[in-house]
Write a protein that holds these residues in place. Structure first.
Motif, PDB file in Angstrom:
ATOM      1  N   GLU A  35      24.812  -7.436 -23.237  1.00  0.00           N
ATOM      2  CA  GLU A  35      23.549  -8.187 -23.249  1.00  0.00           C
ATOM      3  C   GLU A  35      23.105  -8.364 -21.802  1.00  0.00           C
ATOM      4  O   GLU A  35      23.709  -9.125 -21.050  1.00  0.00           O
ATOM      5  CB  GLU A  35      23.741  -9.541 -23.933  1.00  0.00           C
ATOM      6  CG  GLU A  35      22.533 -10.454 -23.876  1.00  0.00           C
ATOM      7  CD  GLU A  35      21.294  -9.785 -24.413  1.00  0.00           C
ATOM      8  OE1 GLU A  35      20.373  -9.520 -23.588  1.00  0.00           O
ATOM      9  OE2 GLU A  35      21.227  -9.521 -25.622  1.00  0.00           O
ATOM     10  N   VAL A  52      29.696 -13.877 -25.241  1.00  0.00           N
ATOM     11  CA  VAL A  52      28.235 -13.877 -25.132  1.00  0.00           C
ATOM     12  C   VAL A  52      27.586 -14.610 -26.293  1.00  0.00           C
ATOM     13  O   VAL A  52      26.732 -15.476 -26.103  1.00  0.00           O
ATOM     14  CB  VAL A  52      27.691 -12.432 -25.056  1.00  0.00           C
ATOM     15  CG1 VAL A  52      26.172 -12.420 -25.247  1.00  0.00           C
ATOM     16  CG2 VAL A  52      28.033 -11.802 -23.717  1.00  0.00           C
ATOM     17  N   ARG A  53      27.972 -14.275 -27.512  1.00  0.00           N
ATOM     18  CA  ARG A  53      27.282 -14.789 -28.700  1.00  0.00           C
ATOM     19  C   ARG A  53      28.005 -16.001 -29.259  1.00  0.00           C
ATOM     20  O   ARG A  53      29.138 -15.898 -29.740  1.00  0.00           O
ATOM     21  CB  ARG A  53      27.166 -13.689 -29.749  1.00  0.00           C
ATOM     22  CG  ARG A  53      26.360 -12.506 -29.235  1.00  0.00           C
ATOM     23  CD  ARG A  53      26.079 -11.481 -30.306  1.00  0.00           C
ATOM     24  NE  ARG A  53      25.214 -10.432 -29.784  1.00  0.00           N
ATOM     25  CZ  ARG A  53      24.732  -9.424 -30.499  1.00  0.00           C
ATOM     26  NH1 ARG A  53      25.038  -9.337 -31.785  1.00  0.00           N
ATOM     27  NH2 ARG A  53      23.961  -8.513 -29.942  1.00  0.00           N
ATOM     28  N   ASP A 105      22.706 -15.024 -27.362  1.00  0.00           N
ATOM     29  CA  ASP A 105      23.159 -14.957 -25.972  1.00  0.00           C
ATOM     30  C   ASP A 105      23.478 -16.330 -25.385  1.00  0.00           C
ATOM     31  O   ASP A 105      23.457 -16.520 -24.179  1.00  0.00           O
ATOM     32  CB  ASP A 105      22.101 -14.261 -25.101  1.00  0.00           C
ATOM     33  CG  ASP A 105      20.738 -14.943 -25.195  1.00  0.00           C
ATOM     34  OD1 ASP A 105      20.656 -16.067 -25.750  1.00  0.00           O
ATOM     35  OD2 ASP A 105      19.751 -14.355 -24.723  1.00  0.00           O
TER      36      ASP A 105
END
Length: 215
Positions: free
Chosen positions: A87, A53-54, A61
């Motif tokens: 997220e 995600v990161r 995101d």
């Protein structure tokens, strides 16, 4: 199975590559940014992509947003999000086209390599696999007009386990019921959600799970 791996952490990325290769997968490309992921999927058309995600530059995101863009550029491209974080801001977009072939697992909760590989294969085959914690946070965002309002508590429980990617035998073991009982509940879920037999059981299963996650 041809795979693209996207994670900005080199050690994690290379560890995933070795793991996948040990299980007979071909890692056709790796990426450390969202842009590189999009380019890799467009160039290689893998069977599935494993995405954190990161990612750079803000480490918020970007990976999830890139996964959404990947499925816009390559419709239905299978994507498994594998992250330390839940997220949900772009998760709805990832689910929006109702085509399935998506998953979201949490790194810290993947303790069984076989389970991870099974989830990866399910996503590559067009199914859905979601960590229970991800499911719980998605469900917090339920809309008032709940399309699942007609389901019984047991049907909702079965559908929740389906969303985790569990097979009928696994659901039966978890609920301590027969497989026949699970099949009956699933038929009831399909009927109440207006999912017809001509769509095929696998497709109906994916659509039911997506309806659950988006409700």
């Amino acid at each position: 199975m041809r795979v693209v791996v996207a994670d900005d952490a080199v050690l994690i990325r290379e560890g995933l590559v070795r793991l996948l290769e040990e299980f007979g997968c071909e890692v056709v490309a790796t990426a450390g940014t969202g842009e590189a992921l999009i380019e890799a999927v467009a160039a290689h058309r893998p069977d599935v992509s494993v995405v954190d995600v990161r990612m750079p530059p803000t480490f918020t995101d970007e990976g999830l947003r890139a996964a959404v863009e990947v499925r816009e550029k390559v419709p239905g491209a299978p994507v498994l999000i594998l992250s330390q974080y839940v997220e949900v801001s772009y998760a709805d977009d990832l689910l929006a086209d109702a085509r399935g072939a998506v998953g979201y697992l949490l790194k810290d909760r993947v303790v069984d390599v076989e389970e991870f590989m099974d989830g990866l294969r399910r996503v590559a085959a067009g199914g859905t696999v979601f960590d229970p914690q991800v499911v719980a946070q998605l469900m917090v965002r339920r809309r008032r007009d709940d399309p699942l309002a007609s389901l019984t508590p047991r049907e909702r429980e079965v559908l929740s386990l389906m969303a985790e990617g569990r097979s009928n035998p696994a659901i039966a073991r978890r609920l301590v019921v027969t497989e026949g009982a699970v099949e009956k509940h699933i038929r009831g879920i399909f009927a109440k959600l207006g999912l017809h037999a001509e769509d095929g059981d696998q497709h109906r299963r994916v659509l039911a799970v997506l309806a659950y996650l988006r409700s």
